[in-house]
Write a protein that holds these residues in place. Sequence first.
Motif, short mmCIF file in Angstrom:
data_model
loop_
_atom_site.label_atom_id
_atom_site.label_comp_id
_atom_site.label_asym_id
_atom_site.label_seq_id
_atom_site.Cartn_x
_atom_site.Cartn_y
_atom_site.Cartn_z
N GLY A 184 -3.35 -15.64 -23.12
CA GLY A 184 -4.68 -15.30 -22.64
C GLY A 184 -4.65 -14.52 -21.33
N SER A 185 -5.84 -14.27 -20.83
CA SER A 185 -5.99 -13.46 -19.61
C SER A 185 -6.94 -14.15 -18.62
N LEU A 186 -6.73 -13.86 -17.36
CA LEU A 186 -7.62 -14.27 -16.29
C LEU A 186 -7.65 -13.17 -15.24
N ARG A 187 -8.76 -13.09 -14.53
CA ARG A 187 -8.83 -12.16 -13.40
C ARG A 187 -9.19 -12.94 -12.16
N LEU A 188 -8.35 -12.85 -11.16
CA LEU A 188 -8.61 -13.46 -9.87
C LEU A 188 -9.26 -12.44 -8.95
N SER A 189 -10.18 -12.93 -8.13
CA SER A 189 -10.84 -12.08 -7.14
C SER A 189 -10.63 -12.66 -5.76
N CYS A 190 -10.64 -11.80 -4.77
CA CYS A 190 -10.48 -12.24 -3.39
C CYS A 190 -11.42 -11.41 -2.51
N ALA A 191 -12.43 -12.06 -1.98
CA ALA A 191 -13.34 -11.41 -1.05
C ALA A 191 -12.74 -11.47 0.34
N ALA A 192 -12.59 -10.30 0.95
CA ALA A 192 -11.96 -10.22 2.26
C ALA A 192 -12.93 -9.68 3.30
N ASP A 193 -12.65 -9.97 4.56
CA ASP A 193 -13.42 -9.33 5.62
C ASP A 193 -13.02 -7.87 5.66
N LYS A 194 -13.93 -7.00 6.13
CA LYS A 194 -13.72 -5.56 6.04
C LYS A 194 -12.50 -5.09 6.84
N TYR A 195 -12.28 -5.67 8.00
CA TYR A 195 -11.15 -5.20 8.82
C TYR A 195 -9.83 -5.46 8.10
N THR A 196 -9.68 -6.65 7.56
CA THR A 196 -8.46 -6.97 6.84
C THR A 196 -8.29 -6.04 5.64
N TYR A 197 -9.36 -5.89 4.89
CA TYR A 197 -9.32 -5.06 3.68
C TYR A 197 -8.89 -3.63 3.99
N ASN A 198 -9.40 -3.09 5.10
CA ASN A 198 -9.15 -1.68 5.41
C ASN A 198 -7.87 -1.43 6.18
N ASN A 199 -7.30 -2.47 6.80
CA ASN A 199 -6.20 -2.23 7.73
C ASN A 199 -4.89 -2.95 7.39
N TYR A 200 -4.98 -3.96 6.55
CA TYR A 200 -3.77 -4.73 6.24
C TYR A 200 -3.32 -4.49 4.80
N CYS A 201 -2.04 -4.64 4.56
CA CYS A 201 -1.62 -4.72 3.17
C CYS A 201 -2.05 -6.10 2.66
N MET A 202 -2.29 -6.16 1.37
CA MET A 202 -2.79 -7.40 0.78
C MET A 202 -2.02 -7.72 -0.49
N GLY A 203 -2.13 -8.94 -0.92
CA GLY A 203 -1.43 -9.30 -2.14
C GLY A 203 -1.73 -10.72 -2.57
N TRP A 204 -0.91 -11.18 -3.49
CA TRP A 204 -1.02 -12.53 -4.04
C TRP A 204 0.35 -13.19 -4.05
N PHE A 205 0.34 -14.47 -3.75
CA PHE A 205 1.53 -15.25 -3.99
C PHE A 205 1.11 -16.53 -4.69
N ARG A 206 2.07 -17.22 -5.27
CA ARG A 206 1.75 -18.46 -5.98
C ARG A 206 2.72 -19.57 -5.60
N GLN A 207 2.23 -20.76 -5.78
CA GLN A 207 3.02 -21.96 -5.45
C GLN A 207 2.84 -22.96 -6.58
N ALA A 208 3.91 -23.26 -7.26
CA ALA A 208 3.89 -24.28 -8.31
C ALA A 208 4.54 -25.55 -7.78
N PRO A 209 4.14 -26.71 -8.30
CA PRO A 209 4.71 -27.97 -7.82
C PRO A 209 6.23 -27.99 -7.96
#
Length: 122
Positions: free
Chosen positions: A16-41
């Motif tokens: 199956g499929s899922l889409r994750l979303s992340c709402a960011a503040d504008k400064y972070t969105y425009n000036n930082y690199c962004m990404g995703w990481f995961r942590q499993a037990p």
Amino acid sequence: QVQLVESGGGSVQAGGSLRLSCAADKYTYNNYCMGWFRQAPGKEREGVAAIYDDRSTTYADSVQGRFTISKDNAKPTLYLQMNNLKPEDTAVYYCAADNLDGACYRGTFKYRGQGTQVTVSS
């Protein structure tokens, strides 16, 4: 202050499929690199994907070809489209950001959201 708020996690069957979303503040969105990481037990944190100022992207080998990271030009939101999900993708997924591209590439982000659970059943 960096603000990152994830949504879109849930439970899905393998394939199956899922889409994750992340709402960011504008400064972070425009000036930082962004990404995703995961942590499993019981497992170490794993950088999943990152996107940089020039919109180039990098992915972990484990998700290459199945996951797509993107940014929405109309609003400060980061996405992670996850297709062909596997049970081993089960983890808490965190939206993250850093002012250093190297940290984003390594998945060692300085800032993160609260996380969202993704569970994939076989």
